[in-house]
Design a protein around this motif. Structure first.
Motif, mmCIF file in Angstrom:
data_model
loop_
_atom_site.group_PDB
_atom_site.id
_atom_site.type_symbol
_atom_site.label_atom_id
_atom_site.label_comp_id
_atom_site.label_asym_id
_atom_site.label_seq_id
_atom_site.Cartn_x
_atom_site.Cartn_y
_atom_site.Cartn_z
ATOM 1 N N VAL A 1 -12.867 65.321 -13.959
ATOM 2 C CA VAL A 1 -14.056 64.667 -13.407
ATOM 3 C C VAL A 1 -13.942 63.158 -13.555
ATOM 4 O O VAL A 1 -14.271 62.400 -12.625
ATOM 5 C CB VAL A 1 -15.336 65.211 -14.091
ATOM 6 C CG1 VAL A 1 -16.547 64.362 -13.749
ATOM 7 C CG2 VAL A 1 -15.576 66.649 -13.696
ATOM 8 N N LEU A 2 -13.471 62.696 -14.703
ATOM 9 C CA LEU A 2 -13.308 61.249 -14.906
ATOM 10 C C LEU A 2 -12.284 60.663 -13.943
ATOM 11 O O LEU A 2 -12.464 59.564 -13.414
ATOM 12 C CB LEU A 2 -12.894 60.963 -16.348
ATOM 13 C CG LEU A 2 -14.011 61.018 -17.383
ATOM 14 C CD1 LEU A 2 -13.428 60.897 -18.790
ATOM 15 C CD2 LEU A 2 -15.025 59.933 -17.133
ATOM 16 N N ILE A 3 -11.200 61.390 -13.704
ATOM 17 C CA ILE A 3 -10.168 60.901 -12.794
ATOM 18 C C ILE A 3 -10.690 60.860 -11.355
ATOM 19 O O ILE A 3 -10.466 59.891 -10.629
ATOM 20 C CB ILE A 3 -8.896 61.767 -12.899
ATOM 21 C CG1 ILE A 3 -8.237 61.546 -14.266
ATOM 22 C CG2 ILE A 3 -7.922 61.461 -11.773
ATOM 23 C CD1 ILE A 3 -7.125 62.541 -14.575
ATOM 24 N N VAL A 4 -11.381 61.895 -10.944
ATOM 25 C CA VAL A 4 -11.838 61.998 -9.558
ATOM 26 C C VAL A 4 -12.976 61.012 -9.272
ATOM 27 O O VAL A 4 -12.948 60.293 -8.272
ATOM 28 C CB VAL A 4 -12.282 63.445 -9.232
ATOM 29 C CG1 VAL A 4 -12.950 63.524 -7.868
ATOM 30 C CG2 VAL A 4 -11.084 64.385 -9.286
ATOM 31 N N PHE A 5 -13.991 60.986 -10.125
ATOM 32 C CA PHE A 5 -15.183 60.178 -9.854
ATOM 33 C C PHE A 5 -15.152 58.805 -10.521
ATOM 34 O O PHE A 5 -15.852 57.905 -10.082
ATOM 35 C CB PHE A 5 -16.439 60.929 -10.289
ATOM 36 C CG PHE A 5 -16.698 62.163 -9.469
ATOM 37 C CD1 PHE A 5 -17.137 62.066 -8.169
ATOM 38 C CD2 PHE A 5 -16.491 63.417 -10.014
ATOM 39 C CE1 PHE A 5 -17.373 63.198 -7.414
ATOM 40 C CE2 PHE A 5 -16.730 64.556 -9.275
ATOM 41 C CZ PHE A 5 -17.164 64.451 -7.968
ATOM 42 N N GLY A 6 -14.424 58.654 -11.577
ATOM 43 C CA GLY A 6 -14.384 57.377 -12.294
ATOM 44 C C GLY A 6 -15.543 57.243 -13.260
ATOM 45 O O GLY A 6 -16.522 57.990 -13.209
ATOM 46 N N VAL A 7 -15.424 56.273 -14.142
ATOM 47 C CA VAL A 7 -16.429 56.083 -15.182
ATOM 48 C C VAL A 7 -17.740 55.571 -14.597
ATOM 49 O O VAL A 7 -18.823 55.937 -15.049
ATOM 50 C CB VAL A 7 -15.895 55.099 -16.259
ATOM 51 C CG1 VAL A 7 -16.926 54.870 -17.335
ATOM 52 C CG2 VAL A 7 -14.610 55.612 -16.866
ATOM 53 N N GLY A 8 -17.690 54.761 -13.568
ATOM 54 C CA GLY A 8 -18.893 54.170 -12.990
ATOM 55 C C GLY A 8 -19.815 55.181 -12.341
ATOM 56 O O GLY A 8 -21.037 55.051 -12.401
ATOM 57 N N LYS A 9 -19.258 56.195 -11.708
ATOM 58 C CA LYS A 9 -20.086 57.170 -10.996
ATOM 59 C C LYS A 9 -20.422 58.390 -11.848
ATOM 60 O O LYS A 9 -21.153 59.266 -11.394
ATOM 61 C CB LYS A 9 -19.380 57.634 -9.723
ATOM 62 C CG LYS A 9 -19.310 56.569 -8.673
ATOM 63 C CD LYS A 9 -19.123 57.186 -7.326
ATOM 64 C CE LYS A 9 -19.186 56.076 -6.296
ATOM 65 N NZ LYS A 9 -19.451 56.582 -4.990
ATOM 66 N N LEU A 10 -19.910 58.452 -13.044
ATOM 67 C CA LEU A 10 -20.159 59.612 -13.894
ATOM 68 C C LEU A 10 -21.646 59.844 -14.163
ATOM 69 O O LEU A 10 -22.104 60.996 -14.074
ATOM 70 C CB LEU A 10 -19.382 59.483 -15.206
ATOM 71 C CG LEU A 10 -19.283 60.741 -16.052
ATOM 72 C CD1 LEU A 10 -18.637 61.871 -15.266
ATOM 73 C CD2 LEU A 10 -18.500 60.472 -17.313
ATOM 74 N N PRO A 11 -22.465 58.821 -14.453
ATOM 75 C CA PRO A 11 -23.908 59.068 -14.637
ATOM 76 C C PRO A 11 -24.580 59.614 -13.373
ATOM 77 O O PRO A 11 -25.454 60.476 -13.457
ATOM 78 C CB PRO A 11 -24.478 57.697 -14.995
ATOM 79 C CG PRO A 11 -23.333 56.943 -15.542
ATOM 80 C CD PRO A 11 -22.128 57.449 -14.801
ATOM 81 N N GLN A 12 -24.157 59.136 -12.203
ATOM 82 C CA GLN A 12 -24.733 59.640 -10.956
ATOM 83 C C GLN A 12 -24.376 61.108 -10.748
ATOM 84 O O GLN A 12 -25.205 61.912 -10.321
ATOM 85 C CB GLN A 12 -24.236 58.815 -9.775
ATOM 86 C CG GLN A 12 -24.741 57.395 -9.780
ATOM 87 C CD GLN A 12 -24.093 56.570 -8.682
ATOM 88 O OE1 GLN A 12 -23.141 56.995 -8.042
ATOM 89 N NE2 GLN A 12 -24.622 55.359 -8.473
ATOM 90 N N VAL A 13 -23.132 61.442 -11.043
ATOM 91 C CA VAL A 13 -22.686 62.831 -10.888
ATOM 92 C C VAL A 13 -23.446 63.720 -11.862
ATOM 93 O O VAL A 13 -23.902 64.813 -11.496
ATOM 94 C CB VAL A 13 -21.156 62.937 -11.106
ATOM 95 C CG1 VAL A 13 -20.719 64.386 -11.165
ATOM 96 C CG2 VAL A 13 -20.419 62.198 -10.024
ATOM 97 N N GLY A 14 -23.618 63.255 -13.104
ATOM 98 C CA GLY A 14 -24.374 64.031 -14.092
ATOM 99 C C GLY A 14 -25.822 64.222 -13.684
ATOM 100 O O GLY A 14 -26.389 65.313 -13.840
ATOM 101 N N GLY A 15 -26.431 63.170 -13.147
ATOM 102 C CA GLY A 15 -27.820 63.275 -12.693
ATOM 103 C C GLY A 15 -27.975 64.244 -11.541
ATOM 104 O O GLY A 15 -28.905 65.046 -11.498
ATOM 105 N N ALA A 16 -27.038 64.173 -10.603
ATOM 106 C CA ALA A 16 -27.089 65.096 -9.460
ATOM 107 C C ALA A 16 -26.884 66.536 -9.915
ATOM 108 O O ALA A 16 -27.552 67.455 -9.423
ATOM 109 C CB ALA A 16 -26.033 64.710 -8.435
#
Length: 85
Positions: free
Chosen positions: A18-33
């Motif tokens: 998940v970190l590789i695909v989405f990156g650190v910046g988008k991780l909170p957005q992915v978690g929220g979604a």
């Protein structure tokens, strides 16, 4: 910890991907979604369970209600025929 066949090593691999695909910046957005999606799923599941329980209660009430007997039906039919004559 997470159930049969899914433990810490698997969780770390998934987190790495998940970190590789989405990156650190988008991780909170992915978690929220993901959180919103799980909440909606739980609400939908609860609503579906509630509807099923209501339908079962209605069916039980219908089964408990005594049905009119044929003799009573014949009596009422006889009375209406007598009135018509």
């Amino acid at each position: 910890m997470f159930g049969p066949g899914f433990g810490w090593p698997e969780a770390l691999i998934i987190l790495s991907v998940v970190l590789i695909v989405f990156g650190v910046g988008k991780l909170p957005q992915v978690g929220g979604a993901l959180g919103k999606g799980l909440r909606e799923f739980r609400r939908g599941k609860a609503g579906l369970i509630e509807e099923i329980e209501e339908e079962e209660e209605e069916e039980e009430e219908e089964e408990e209600t005594p049905k009119p007997k044929r003799a009573a039906k014949k009596l009422t039919e006889g009375k209406t025929k007598a009135k018509q004559s």
